[in-house]
Design a protein around this motif. Structure first.
Motif, PDB file in Angstrom:
ATOM      1  N   ALA A 149     -36.802  97.878  -9.621  1.00 24.18           N
ATOM      2  CA  ALA A 149     -36.168  97.842 -10.950  1.00 24.18           C
ATOM      3  C   ALA A 149     -34.899  96.986 -10.928  1.00 24.18           C
ATOM      4  N   ALA A 150     -34.102  97.112  -9.886  1.00 23.83           N
ATOM      5  CA  ALA A 150     -32.869  96.319  -9.777  1.00 23.83           C
ATOM      6  C   ALA A 150     -33.197  94.835  -9.645  1.00 23.83           C
ATOM      7  N   PHE A 151     -34.206  94.515  -8.848  1.00 23.32           N
ATOM      8  CA  PHE A 151     -34.575  93.117  -8.661  1.00 23.32           C
ATOM      9  C   PHE A 151     -35.121  92.522  -9.958  1.00 23.32           C
ATOM     10  N   LEU A 152     -35.970  93.261 -10.655  1.00 18.61           N
ATOM     11  CA  LEU A 152     -36.480  92.767 -11.935  1.00 18.61           C
ATOM     12  C   LEU A 152     -35.359  92.607 -12.958  1.00 18.61           C
ATOM     13  N   SER A 153     -34.409  93.529 -12.954  1.00 15.56           N
ATOM     14  CA  SER A 153     -33.256  93.418 -13.856  1.00 15.56           C
ATOM     15  C   SER A 153     -32.452  92.169 -13.545  1.00 15.56           C
ATOM     16  N   TRP A 154     -32.264  91.882 -12.278  1.00 15.27           N
ATOM     17  CA  TRP A 154     -31.528  90.690 -11.846  1.00 15.27           C
ATOM     18  C   TRP A 154     -32.228  89.425 -12.338  1.00 15.27           C
ATOM     19  N   ILE A 155     -33.534  89.351 -12.137  1.00 21.78           N
ATOM     20  CA  ILE A 155     -34.299  88.185 -12.574  1.00 21.78           C
ATOM     21  C   ILE A 155     -34.240  88.047 -14.093  1.00 21.78           C
ATOM     22  N   CYS A 156     -34.375  89.167 -14.804  1.00 20.98           N
ATOM     23  CA  CYS A 156     -34.298  89.126 -16.272  1.00 20.98           C
ATOM     24  C   CYS A 156     -32.925  88.669 -16.744  1.00 20.98           C
ATOM     25  N   CYS A 157     -31.880  89.121 -16.104  1.00 20.22           N
ATOM     26  CA  CYS A 157     -30.521  88.693 -16.473  1.00 20.22           C
ATOM     27  C   CYS A 157     -30.339  87.194 -16.249  1.00 20.22           C
ATOM     28  N   ILE A 158     -30.877  86.684 -15.153  1.00 23.16           N
ATOM     29  CA  ILE A 158     -30.810  85.241 -14.905  1.00 23.16           C
ATOM     30  C   ILE A 158     -31.567  84.496 -15.997  1.00 23.16           C
ATOM     31  N   ASP A 159     -32.769  84.975 -16.321  1.00 22.22           N
ATOM     32  CA  ASP A 159     -33.573  84.315 -17.359  1.00 22.22           C
ATOM     33  C   ASP A 159     -32.880  84.346 -18.718  1.00 22.22           C
ATOM     34  N   ILE A 160     -32.299  85.471 -19.073  1.00 26.07           N
ATOM     35  CA  ILE A 160     -31.603  85.585 -20.361  1.00 26.07           C
ATOM     36  C   ILE A 160     -30.412  84.640 -20.404  1.00 26.07           C
ATOM     37  N   ASN A 161     -29.641  84.585 -19.325  1.00 27.28           N
ATOM     38  CA  ASN A 161     -28.498  83.661 -19.284  1.00 27.28           C
ATOM     39  C   ASN A 161     -28.951  82.209 -19.379  1.00 27.28           C
ATOM     40  N   LEU A 162     -30.031  81.867 -18.696  1.00 25.35           N
ATOM     41  CA  LEU A 162     -30.548  80.502 -18.790  1.00 25.35           C
ATOM     42  C   LEU A 162     -31.038  80.192 -20.194  1.00 25.35           C
ATOM     43  N   TYR A 163     -31.674  81.160 -20.824  1.00 25.68           N
ATOM     44  CA  TYR A 163     -32.153  80.966 -22.200  1.00 25.68           C
ATOM     45  C   TYR A 163     -30.989  80.673 -23.135  1.00 25.68           C
ATOM     46  N   TYR A 164     -29.949  81.498 -23.055  1.00 23.48           N
ATOM     47  CA  TYR A 164     -28.801  81.280 -23.944  1.00 23.48           C
ATOM     48  C   TYR A 164     -28.066  79.990 -23.633  1.00 23.48           C
ATOM     49  N   LYS A 165     -28.018  79.630 -22.365  1.00 23.18           N
ATOM     50  CA  LYS A 165     -27.349  78.375 -21.999  1.00 23.18           C
ATOM     51  C   LYS A 165     -28.126  77.181 -22.538  1.00 23.18           C
ATOM     52  N   THR A 166     -29.429  77.178 -22.399  1.00 23.18           N
ATOM     53  CA  THR A 166     -30.216  76.047 -22.901  1.00 23.18           C
ATOM     54  C   THR A 166     -30.301  76.074 -24.425  1.00 23.18           C
ATOM     55  N   ARG A 167     -30.336  77.245 -25.008  1.00 23.84           N
ATOM     56  CA  ARG A 167     -30.380  77.364 -26.477  1.00 23.84           C
ATOM     57  C   ARG A 167     -29.098  76.801 -27.086  1.00 23.84           C
ATOM     58  N   THR A 168     -27.973  77.160 -26.519  1.00 22.44           N
ATOM     59  CA  THR A 168     -26.684  76.660 -27.002  1.00 22.44           C
ATOM     60  C   THR A 168     -26.601  75.150 -26.835  1.00 22.44           C
ATOM     61  N   ALA A 169     -27.079  74.637 -25.702  1.00 21.40           N
ATOM     62  CA  ALA A 169     -27.044  73.196 -25.462  1.00 21.40           C
ATOM     63  C   ALA A 169     -27.963  72.476 -26.439  1.00 21.40           C
ATOM     64  N   ASN A 170     -29.120  73.037 -26.726  1.00 22.45           N
ATOM     65  CA  ASN A 170     -30.058  72.397 -27.655  1.00 22.45           C
ATOM     66  C   ASN A 170     -29.563  72.454 -29.092  1.00 22.45           C
ATOM     67  N   VAL A 171     -28.888  73.526 -29.468  1.00 18.90           N
ATOM     68  CA  VAL A 171     -28.343  73.635 -30.827  1.00 18.90           C
ATOM     69  C   VAL A 171     -27.242  72.598 -31.027  1.00 18.90           C
ATOM     70  N   ALA A 172     -26.436  72.380 -30.004  1.00 18.44           N
ATOM     71  CA  ALA A 172     -25.343  71.402 -30.103  1.00 18.44           C
ATOM     72  C   ALA A 172     -25.899  69.985 -30.239  1.00 18.44           C
ATOM     73  N   LYS A 173     -27.071  69.718 -29.654  1.00 12.73           N
ATOM     74  CA  LYS A 173     -27.658  68.379 -29.698  1.00 12.73           C
ATOM     75  C   LYS A 173     -28.535  68.170 -30.932  1.00 12.73           C
ATOM     76  N   ALA A 174     -28.886  69.237 -31.619  1.00 15.39           N
ATOM     77  CA  ALA A 174     -29.798  69.119 -32.760  1.00 15.39           C
ATOM     78  C   ALA A 174     -29.157  68.320 -33.887  1.00 15.39           C
ATOM     79  N   PRO A 175     -29.967  67.486 -34.540  1.00 15.01           N
ATOM     80  CA  PRO A 175     -29.423  66.705 -35.660  1.00 15.01           C
ATOM     81  C   PRO A 175     -29.105  67.615 -36.848  1.00 15.01           C
ATOM     82  N   LYS A 176     -28.089  67.241 -37.562  1.00 15.79           N
ATOM     83  CA  LYS A 176     -27.674  68.006 -38.758  1.00 15.79           C
ATOM     84  C   LYS A 176     -28.550  67.589 -39.927  1.00 15.79           C
ATOM     85  N   ASN A 177     -29.143  68.550 -40.577  1.00 12.80           N
ATOM     86  CA  ASN A 177     -29.961  68.297 -41.771  1.00 12.80           C
ATOM     87  C   ASN A 177     -29.178  68.683 -43.007  1.00 12.80           C
TER      88      ASN A 177
END
Length: 108
Positions: free
Chosen positions: A79-107
């Protein structure tokens, strides 16, 4: 993952788990290096905690003194190992999501 299939054969269970542990160790070291380089120290420390749990699993398994507690310790470690992996994945998701939103063209 391929080695995990050998757990269902007549090959020695300890040999298979040790081989899987070796390859898992290689992947974990790479993860630790990545976490340290991008300065995610909280996840790095959480990973070290997971390594301690894996060490506790091995200690209990190979000393046979507290072997009756091994299933519980294994579940906590899993459970601890899966939680660790999930936390890494969630942080990566938010990091890439934020980076992609900043690069997105303004409509407008």
């Amino acid at each position: 993952m391929i080695i995990a299939f050998f757990l269902f054969t007549n090959i020695n269970h300890d040999l298979i788990t040790n081989l899987a542990s070796f390859f898992g160790f290689v992947a974990t070291v790479g993860t630790f290096i990545g976490l340290f380089k991008i300065k995610w120290y909280g996840l790095f420390i959480f990973g070290l905690f997971n390594i301690l749990l894996v060490g506790l699993n091995n200690y209990v398994y190979y000393t046979n003194g507290l072997i009756i507690y091994l299933p519980v310790i294994q579940k906590i470690t899993f459970a601890a190992f899966l939680s660790w992996i999930c936390c890494i994945d969630i942080n990566l998701y938010y990091k890439t999501r934020t980076a992609n939103v900043a690069k997105a063209p303004k409509n407008y």
